[in-house]
Design an enzyme around this catalytic site. Structure first.
Site, PDB file in Angstrom:
ATOM      1  N   GLU A 155       0.818  -1.220   0.000  1.00 19.92           N
ATOM      2  CA  GLU A 155       0.000   0.000   0.000  1.00 19.92           C
ATOM      3  C   GLU A 155       0.849   1.268   0.000  1.00 19.92           C
ATOM      4  OE1 GLU A 155      -2.954  -0.382   3.113  1.00 19.92           O
ATOM      5  OE2 GLU A 155      -4.164  -1.673   1.830  1.00 19.92           O
ATOM      6  N   GLU A 314      -6.408  -8.232  -0.616  1.00 19.85           N
ATOM      7  CA  GLU A 314      -6.813  -8.275   0.794  1.00 19.85           C
ATOM      8  C   GLU A 314      -8.287  -7.923   0.915  1.00 19.85           C
ATOM      9  OE1 GLU A 314      -4.750  -5.610   3.416  1.00 19.85           O
ATOM     10  OE2 GLU A 314      -2.821  -6.019   2.500  1.00 19.85           O
TER      11      GLU A 314
HETATM   12  C1  GLA Z   1      -4.196  -2.777   4.883  1.00 17.81           C
HETATM   13  C2  GLA Z   1      -2.821  -3.394   5.011  1.00 17.81           C
HETATM   14  C3  GLA Z   1      -2.777  -4.603   5.888  1.00 17.81           C
HETATM   15  C4  GLA Z   1      -3.647  -4.444   7.115  1.00 17.81           C
HETATM   16  C5  GLA Z   1      -5.034  -4.076   6.676  1.00 17.81           C
HETATM   17  C6  GLA Z   1      -5.988  -3.934   7.825  1.00 17.81           C
HETATM   18  O1  GLA Z   1      -4.908  -3.194   3.810  1.00 17.81           O
HETATM   19  O2  GLA Z   1      -2.245  -3.684   3.776  1.00 17.81           O
HETATM   20  O3  GLA Z   1      -1.443  -4.825   6.257  1.00 17.81           O
HETATM   21  O4  GLA Z   1      -3.126  -3.468   7.939  1.00 17.81           O
HETATM   22  O5  GLA Z   1      -5.005  -2.838   6.014  1.00 17.81           O
HETATM   23  O6  GLA Z   1      -7.288  -3.682   7.397  1.00 17.81           O
END
Ligand code: GLA
Length: 686
Positions: A155, A314
């Site tokens: 991210e 994710e």
């Molecule tokens: C993001 C991050 C993860 C985690 C999630 C929690 O997407 O990439 O590492 O922290 O948020 O929702």
């Protein structure tokens, strides 16, 4: 786009799995994890996202043994790894020894070590360290049988306001303006408020609380530079992976429509697009709008590489600890969320996270395996049911979604609208307006590609370009060619106000689009939330009838060659045009001068879908709240039906379909229970 091959032929099925942090647990737990992964039909684990300190506990001392073991264990258990580079979490020793790697905030204060993505994109030391780590990982695991894909960092986002960053920005500006400061001053209109620069070094990073906010061209270039700097950082980080393990696809996980990075600029550099979906149960429970929003963002990610399948990297199997209110997903909701991603073009459903941490920030975050709950929790069983269904959908892998409608959503346009001081000060609603125009298609089961304004438009029947406030060079010409060639274009108020430098066009609003729409924009009237204006349809060839309500923005426009199809009423500019249509070449350009209610937007877009013979995903009617998409793979066509409501719906079927998830042949009707999903196929060969 024709159906695609699997992302990696090593695993030619839908991927199911997610972020795994084995370094938080002793190795007995790993053995249990492998067993549980089998139960949940998990075939992929994402490793190493935040593991730098476990891989290099001291500068130049590497400890890959635990990662060797876990990679081997995955192979022994028939599973694969998405292996991350760990740059999102620099180790404390690195920050201590080289403090210049740390991010500087907009307050110009350098951050202390901690949290994550807390580094300076422009730090030469950090770039070198990151490159070394990528090289080590690629040398060690590039040929490992478990390795499915590289997951670069995590991210990417958040600008740094360091001196290194300022210097890089100035270099970027010099390149853009051919080293000619006069050019920059001209492009930014800096004589305003006497903001003329007389030396490059006078340029500071703009933005609150300390920086310049009045020179909009500079703010826009800072946004562009930030994206370019992040992409450049990614290229440096990923280059060793590409060189040393050329056959392994590379991705980085992006964040929805996050404003800090123009995803259109990143997309060409990744092999597969990936994003993290956390539909926020923010101020209210998940509702129709939330499902529509996720659908639109999935379509955006599908479109980022011209329709190639993407990865849902994710999502949470239950709730996210950072949601303002941690509502649990009711039974069936998670299953629907997972299959919705597949329906819109994802070849995976992956989670944050596999096993719940016992400590720190994310100890309450949803996880597939909760503390001391093994396979017996409700959440685990939800995940298992998604995994079981993904196994039935392997024939969908590589499937694409033919689309005759395009909606333009462009980060640069969004930035420019955000910087504008007026016509209202608070949120001007660019993304929401795009979503308002996406919603009627979603409700009708009509596929939409989401494009940047730079995209080619050939092959579409209908292009919708809401609030296209900033026109980059070439956009007006492409839109004109599209309409001349027979396309239908719908645009709205706040279109064509500024050029790529955020200067109002010399000939006024709409600039190079005046001829296309056959109108001139004179002024824009912003309305208070308590006010609305009637928009009355006149006789029109589209067949729209009735009176609709406009709010927030009403432009005063004049026609030159366009026909008026609706007029304002109940306001001092009553009888002036509110909606117009102009015939150009073989097509038409429709201009909606005010922010009209959703009834108007639905009526207009649904009528155009019918008139233009745009084919929905299903040849039958969809009940309210049931969405439909189609994916076409090398194995046939798959129709996804998704009930986003908590009521049961019955759908009448005109012919026999195979329900791929139940194996049943359905000839008359289909029952979709609360959050129910069906995947129908006409020509599915087992
Ligand atoms: C993001 C991050 C993860 C985690 C999630 C929690 O997407 O990439 O590492 O922290 O948020 O929702």
């Amino acid at each position: 786009m024709t159906p695609q091959k699997p992302i990696n032929p090593k695993l030619p099925v839908l991927w199911h799995g997610g972020d795994y942090n084995p370094e938080q647990w002793p190795s007995e737990v790993w053995t249990e994890d492998m067993r549980l992964m089998d139960v949940a039909h998990v075939n992929v684990a994402t490793l190493g996202v935040f593991s730098w300190v476990s891989l290099e506990p001291e500068e130049g001392i590497y400890t890959f043994d635990w990662l060797d073991d876990i990679m081997d264990l995955l192979v022994e258990n028939g599973k694969y790894a998405v292996l991350a580079t760990p740059s999102a979490a620099p180790p404390a020793w690195l920050s201590k020894k080289y403090p210049e790697i740390l991010k500087v905030g907009p307050d110009r204060v350098r951050r202390l070590h901690g949290n994550r993505v807390n580094f300076d994109w422009s730090s030469p030391v950090y770039r070198e360290k990151v490159r070394t780590m990528s090289t080590k990982l690629a040398e060690r695991y590039g040929d490992h049988p478990a390795l499915l894909m590289w997951h670069v960092s995590n991210e990417y986002g958040g600008a740094s306001y360091s001196e290194a960053s300022r210097q890089a920005f100035i270099r970027w500006l010099k390149a853009k303006f051919s080293n000619d400061l006069e050019k920059l001053n001209g492009a930014y209109w800096t004589r305003f408020w006497g903001h003329t620069y007389t030396d490059w070094d006078q340029i500071e990073i703009p933005g609150p609380p300390l920086g310049e906010t009045a020179v909009h061209g500079l703010s826009l270039d800072w946004n562009r530079f930030t994206t370019d700097e992040i992409v450049d950082f990614y290229l440096n980080e990923s280059e060793p992976l590409r060189q040393i393990s050329p056959g392994i696809p590379i991705t980085t996980n992006l964040m929805g429509f996050y404003g800090g990075l123009d995803a259109w600029k990143m997309a060409p550099h990744v092999d597969v697009v990936a994003w993290d979906s956390y539909p926020q149960f923010s101020q209210e429970p998940m509702n129709r709008r939330s499902w529509t929003k996720v659908a639109m963002i999935h379509d955006l990610y599908r479109s980022l590489k011209g329709g190639k399948p993407f990865l849902l990297m994710e999502c949470t199997p239950s709730s996210s600890n950072w949601y303002p209110v941690m509502s649990l997903k009711p039974p069936g909701m998670h299953h629907l969320e997972g299959l919705q991603a597949i329906a819109h073009g994802s070849d995976s459903v992956m989670y944050f996270q596999w096993r719940q941490s016992r400590g720190s920030q994310e100890k309450f975050h949803g996880a597939v395996v909760g503390i001391n709950s093994g396979e017996h929790s409700r959440v685990f069983r939800d995940v298992e049911s998604v995994g079981a269904d993904l196994q039935l959908l392997d024939a969908v892998v590589g499937g694409v979604t033919p689309s005759e409608v395009a909606l333009i959503y462009d980060w640069e346009v969004g930035w420019a609208i955000e910087h504008a001081c007026g016509p209202v000060q608070k949120d001007k609603g660019y993304f929401d307006t795009c979503l308002d125009h996406y919603a009627p298609f979603w409700e009708a089961g009509v596929a939409v590609d989401i494009l940047s304004s730079d995209a080619e438009l050939d092959g579409y029947k209908l292009v919708v370009a809401p609030m296209l406030y900033l026109l980059k060079p070439g956009v007006a010409e492409r839109l004109t060619r599209f309409v001349e060639g027979g396309g239908t274009l719908v645009s709205t108020y706040l279109t064509g106000y500024v050029d790529e430098n955020d200067l109002i066009f010399e000939d006024g609003f709409l600039g190079p689009l005046r001829g296309l729409f056959g109108i001139e924009t004179d002024e824009i009237d912003a309305k208070f939330p308590s006010e609305s204006v009637d928009v009355v349809m006149g006789y029109n060839e589209i067949g729209l009838d009735g009176i609709f309500q406009a709010n927030t923005f009403c432009e005063r426009i004049r026609t030159t060659t366009a026909e008026v199809i609706a007029q304002y009423a109940s306001v001092w500019y009553s009888t002036e045009p509110a909606v117009t249509m102009n015939y150009v070449g073989d097509g038409k350009a429709i201009y909606v001068a005010s922010r009209n209610d959703s009834l108007f937007t639905s009526a207009l877009l649904n009528t155009l879908v019918t008139k233009l013979d745009i084919e929905p995903a299903t040849p039958f009617q969809l009940p309210d709240g049931v969405a439909a998409t189609k994916r076409v793979s090398e194995n046939g066509e798959f129709m996804f039906l998704m009930n986003t409501t908590q009521e049961t719906h019955w759908l009448g079927l005109p012919r026999t379909y195979r329900d791929v998830l139940t194996g049943q042949d359905l000839s008359e009707s289909l029952e979709l229970g609360p959050y129910g999903v069906a995947v129908l196929s006409e020509n599915f060969e087992e």
